[in-house]
Design an enzyme around this catalytic site. Structure first.
Site, short mmCIF file in Angstrom:
data_model
loop_
_atom_site.label_atom_id
_atom_site.label_comp_id
_atom_site.label_asym_id
_atom_site.label_seq_id
_atom_site.Cartn_x
_atom_site.Cartn_y
_atom_site.Cartn_z
N HIS A 1 -6.92 2.05 2.09
CA HIS A 1 -6.28 2.72 3.24
C HIS A 1 -7.08 4.00 3.52
O HIS A 1 -7.30 4.79 2.61
CB HIS A 1 -4.82 3.05 2.92
CG HIS A 1 -4.06 3.44 4.16
ND1 HIS A 1 -3.05 2.69 4.69
CD2 HIS A 1 -4.20 4.51 5.00
CE1 HIS A 1 -2.59 3.27 5.79
NE2 HIS A 1 -3.27 4.38 5.98
N CYS B 1 0.84 -1.20 0.00
CA CYS B 1 0.00 0.00 0.00
C CYS B 1 0.87 1.25 0.00
O CYS B 1 1.76 1.40 0.84
CB CYS B 1 -0.90 0.00 1.24
SG CYS B 1 -1.66 1.61 1.54
N SER C 1 -9.37 4.04 -5.11
CA SER C 1 -8.58 2.93 -5.61
C SER C 1 -7.71 2.31 -4.52
O SER C 1 -6.96 1.39 -4.78
CB SER C 1 -7.74 3.36 -6.80
OG SER C 1 -6.94 4.46 -6.47
N ASN D 1 -13.40 10.10 -1.16
CA ASN D 1 -14.10 9.09 -1.94
C ASN D 1 -13.93 7.78 -1.21
O ASN D 1 -12.80 7.30 -1.07
CB ASN D 1 -13.51 8.95 -3.34
CG ASN D 1 -13.72 10.20 -4.18
OD1 ASN D 1 -14.75 10.85 -4.07
ND2 ASN D 1 -12.74 10.53 -5.02
N HIS E 1 -8.30 7.38 3.72
CA HIS E 1 -7.70 8.65 3.32
C HIS E 1 -8.72 9.52 2.59
O HIS E 1 -9.72 9.04 2.08
CB HIS E 1 -6.49 8.42 2.41
CG HIS E 1 -6.86 7.98 1.01
ND1 HIS E 1 -7.34 6.72 0.71
CD2 HIS E 1 -6.83 8.65 -0.18
CE1 HIS E 1 -7.57 6.63 -0.59
NE2 HIS E 1 -7.29 7.78 -1.16
N PHE F 1 -28.70 4.63 -10.12
CA PHE F 1 -27.98 5.12 -11.28
C PHE F 1 -28.48 6.51 -11.64
O PHE F 1 -29.67 6.70 -11.90
CB PHE F 1 -28.17 4.17 -12.46
CG PHE F 1 -27.33 2.94 -12.36
CD1 PHE F 1 -26.03 2.94 -12.84
CD2 PHE F 1 -27.81 1.80 -11.73
CE1 PHE F 1 -25.24 1.81 -12.72
CE2 PHE F 1 -27.02 0.67 -11.60
CZ PHE F 1 -25.74 0.67 -12.10
N GLN G 1 -8.83 13.55 0.30
CA GLN G 1 -8.01 14.41 -0.54
C GLN G 1 -8.35 15.86 -0.28
O GLN G 1 -9.38 16.17 0.33
CB GLN G 1 -8.25 14.11 -2.01
CG GLN G 1 -7.96 12.69 -2.44
CD GLN G 1 -7.97 12.54 -3.97
OE1 GLN G 1 -7.43 13.38 -4.69
NE2 GLN G 1 -8.59 11.49 -4.44
N HIS H 1 -4.09 0.48 8.10
CA HIS H 1 -4.63 0.20 6.77
C HIS H 1 -6.07 -0.30 6.81
O HIS H 1 -6.83 -0.11 5.84
CB HIS H 1 -3.74 -0.86 6.11
CG HIS H 1 -4.07 -1.15 4.67
ND1 HIS H 1 -3.67 -0.33 3.65
CD2 HIS H 1 -4.76 -2.17 4.10
CE1 HIS H 1 -4.10 -0.83 2.49
NE2 HIS H 1 -4.76 -1.95 2.73
N CYS I 1 0.59 3.30 3.45
CA CYS I 1 0.98 2.79 4.78
C CYS I 1 2.30 3.42 5.23
O CYS I 1 3.17 3.75 4.40
CB CYS I 1 1.10 1.26 4.74
SG CYS I 1 -0.48 0.40 4.98
O1 LIG Z 1 -36.32 3.11 -16.03
P1 LIG Z 1 -35.25 2.07 -15.82
O2 LIG Z 1 -34.60 1.61 -17.09
O3 LIG Z 1 -35.73 0.94 -14.97
O4 LIG Z 1 -34.13 2.80 -14.96
C1 LIG Z 1 -32.97 3.42 -15.43
O5 LIG Z 1 -33.23 4.67 -16.05
C2 LIG Z 1 -33.82 5.67 -15.23
C3 LIG Z 1 -33.91 6.96 -16.03
O6 LIG Z 1 -32.66 7.43 -16.44
C4 LIG Z 1 -33.04 5.89 -13.93
O7 LIG Z 1 -33.79 6.71 -13.06
C5 LIG Z 1 -32.74 4.57 -13.22
O8 LIG Z 1 -31.90 4.82 -12.11
C6 LIG Z 1 -32.08 3.62 -14.23
O9 LIG Z 1 -31.80 2.40 -13.61
O1 LIG Z 2 -7.43 11.05 -7.22
P1 LIG Z 2 -7.85 9.61 -7.30
O2 LIG Z 2 -8.23 9.03 -5.96
O3 LIG Z 2 -6.87 8.79 -8.03
O4 LIG Z 2 -9.19 9.63 -8.20
C1 LIG Z 2 -10.50 9.66 -7.75
O5 LIG Z 2 -10.91 10.93 -7.25
C2 LIG Z 2 -10.86 12.01 -8.19
C3 LIG Z 2 -11.41 13.25 -7.52
O6 LIG Z 2 -12.74 13.10 -7.11
C4 LIG Z 2 -11.62 11.68 -9.48
O7 LIG Z 2 -11.34 12.69 -10.44
C5 LIG Z 2 -11.22 10.34 -10.05
O8 LIG Z 2 -12.03 10.03 -11.16
C6 LIG Z 2 -11.36 9.28 -8.95
O9 LIG Z 2 -10.99 8.01 -9.43
#
Ligand SMILES: O=P(O)(O)O[C@H]1O[C@H](CO)[C@@H](O)[C@H](O)[C@H]1O
Ligand SMILES: O=P(O)(O)O[C@H]1O[C@H](CO)[C@@H](O)[C@H](O)[C@H]1O
Lengths: 362, 362
Positions: free
Chosen positions: B177, B52, B174, B166, B179, B327, B181, B121, B55
């Site tokens: 550990h 890591c 990724s 994140n 953390h 989603f 930012q 970790h 660490c």
């Molecule tokens: O309507 P669906 O295909 O079940 O659902 C999908 O599309 C929708 C509209 O973009 C979203 O709100 C849902 O999160 C997604 O899973």
């Molecule tokens: O900086 P990292 O941890 O490699 O990257 C992560 O955080 C960033 C800031 O939110 C994003 O832009 C990246 O897409 C995400 O993978």
């Protein structure tokens, strides 16, 4: 002299459609990736799946039976996000109370549709023929027309029709049968309303259309064009947020599919085929994305209608390969969208790929 | 009488911080889910991982060696999104040319940091002790103070420090550990700038602070409170977009961590522990999220500073279980964010969970 190098130095680019910025950090593409990878399901799909609720002749969750359709098939979503049949919302708080100031609510009515692109369970837009894709464009057009007729005759409160497609599991799609959706609301949704306002403002200030001017500029610069024909142009917009985001724009002032001739419909089908073929060829995978149409509201002022300009956004999440996507998380959610390669670099990658030959047809 | 039922009828709720709407479709939670599921990696992590790069004592990609730190450890990101060392961007286009109107660019300089929360970790915020979390708050505070000193003395062009975490592979993290930012920029990022403007406008119109008023209202209504103590309150905001999104707000007018007393630091650590414990207990999983602090810019007018109000956003993606997330795709990207359960329903779920006892400690 300006030693500033777009492929090496961080900068922000302004998105005039949304009136926001995107942070571009091109040197960051070099960082190694140890995080999540998307799963790829490389199962060959059958043309007909007895368990698919979108295949012709099958029974849906509600008990309805799909017709044995031969081209496209449009039906009301069995789990709609909005319905027509609900009471009106009546605001009960005075505007000056804390609640009136801070908890603002609107009732929303509408109707949601599913649009099957083809009876064939195994297809996707890039592997459909141009006449088949033209049928899809036709379905979008008829839906717009019929909902507008209902709205204008006072039979339904519709204001805006949002047509879109979620493609691939990575984009929340739960059924691979080729299909899109259309949500019709009695309000103009935030993103569309914001774009319309910015386009109107541009028109007032410049007496020209923002997207008309933008097409002109991209045709001059040529650097960001992915595909074009007589009627449409597809570019990686200067202000793209997703790694391989594209913007498809009508070359002339078409406010909605209602302004389309037969030639426009075919030309749209053609660029859609080329664009999605290039997408699939980029990482030799069925490329996930969310895409959708922005066009004139079903009901609006003449001024708003005139400010509208048919365009489509493609938002694909993949960054480096079929399994590594861009995460729009932490900084992106709390600060500002951020991207790792420039729009010009993304366009160059898409330009060199074949738009005729699909990787799976070898 | 208003027969409108928030748990059954679609409506939009206004977000006064961002000046946008979210569409709420509570009846839609009933639809079955056949789409993507997140992978859960239930590997017990070691306290120390020789591979890591976070660490203590380990070598990083750049060849730098981490000190044998005992509490927190802050260092410059090896793959920063912004750098101090780059030329200034000089605008070359006239403002009236098409390019000047449509391709607007700004150079961005800054510095990015990684903040290790602990040498161990295997930990995450909910399973750290309150004194250990207080160390993290302390690290955020010192970073803010030292960057502001650099900025005000003219040694660096810093305007805003965006602190965030994140957590989990689903949120682009990724390395497990513990953390976060911090990205420090010479501009105020879009989201923060937008919030600041809306808070200033509210202050001008009402002569009170938006978030102060909102705390008052939530303390009256009690329906959306997840946890509170003397200094902070955590609510599922009325306008939440993500299923279990929360907003942590200072009860009094603290503009940034600079206004914190020792008691504020401990109280913040305490609510962070309770909130993240509840999150983990919701689906008996290490709950993924992106979270971050919004506070006063490092350099700004007195007016902007006074409009600022310390708060933190938690954006967690999970919807129904450890593997099924919401989603934000198609309609959400092209139209308007959409959610399936009300904020009050989400708050009720979080309220009934233990905030002391972590599911893994059985
Ligand atoms: O309507 P669906 O295909 O079940 O659902 C999908 O599309 C929708 C509209 O973009 C979203 O709100 C849902 O999160 C997604 O899973
Ligand atoms: O900086 P990292 O941890 O490699 O990257 C992560 O955080 C960033 C800031 O939110 C994003 O832009 C990246 O897409 C995400 O993978």
């Amino acid at each position: 002299t300006n030693e500033f190098d777009f492929t090496n130095h961080s900068h922000r680019r302004f998105n005039p459609l949304s009136n926001t910025y995107v942070l571009c950090s091109p040197h960051r593409a070099k960082r190694p990736w140890q995080g999540a990878r998307e799963e790829i399901k490389k199962v060959a799909l059958p043309n007909y799946d007895p368990k698919c609720y979108l295949c012709p002749g099958n029974v849906r969750a509600t008990g309805d039976v799909n017709p044995k359709f031969e081209a496209t098939f449009v039906f009301p979503n069995d789990y709609p996000a909005v319905k027509l049949d609900q009471p009106n919302y009546v605001e009960e708080e005075s505007k000056d109370s804390l609640k009136g100031k801070l908890l603002k609510t609107q009732g929303v009515k509408g109707k949601c549709f599913v649009i099957c692109f083809s009876p064939n369970h195994s297809l996707t837009l890039p592997v459909m023929s141009i006449p088949e894709i033209t049928n899809v464009v036709e379905a979008w057009t008829s839906l717009y027309n019929s909902l507008q007729r209902e709205a204008l005759s006072g039979n339904a409160p519709y204001k805006y029709l949002q047509i879109f497609e979620n493609k691939g599991f990575a984009m929340g799609c739960s059924n691979p049968h080729p299909h899109g959706q259309a949500w019709c609301l009695d309000v103009v949704p935030t993103e569309v309303d914001n774009e319309l306002q910015n386009m109107q403002k541009y028109h007032q200030e410049n007496l020209t259309h923002m997207l008309g001017d933008y097409v002109k500029l991209e045709l001059q610069e040529k650097e960001r064009i992915v595909v074009e024909n007589d009627s449409f142009i597809v570019v990686v917009p200067y202000w793209a947020l997703w790694p391989f985001e594209t913007l498809l724009i009508a070359k002339e002032h078409l406010r909605s599919t209602q302004d389309f001739t037969e030639k426009h419909k075919q030309d749209l089908a053609e660029v859609l085929k080329v664009l999605t073929t290039k997408y699939d060829n980029l990482f030799n995978t069925s490329f996930p994305y969310s895409m959708g149409i922005h066009q004139a509201p079903l009901q609006c002022s003449e001024h708003e209608k005139d400010a509208s300009w048919f365009h489509m956004h493609f938002y694909p999440p993949l960054l480096r390969s079929a399994t590594v996507k861009k995460f729009c998380v932490g900084f992106e959610m709390l600060g500002e969208p951020q991207r790792d390669l420039t729009s010009e670099q993304a366009a160059a990658r898409l330009q060199e790929l074949s738009g005729d030959f699909h990787f799976s047809r070898n």
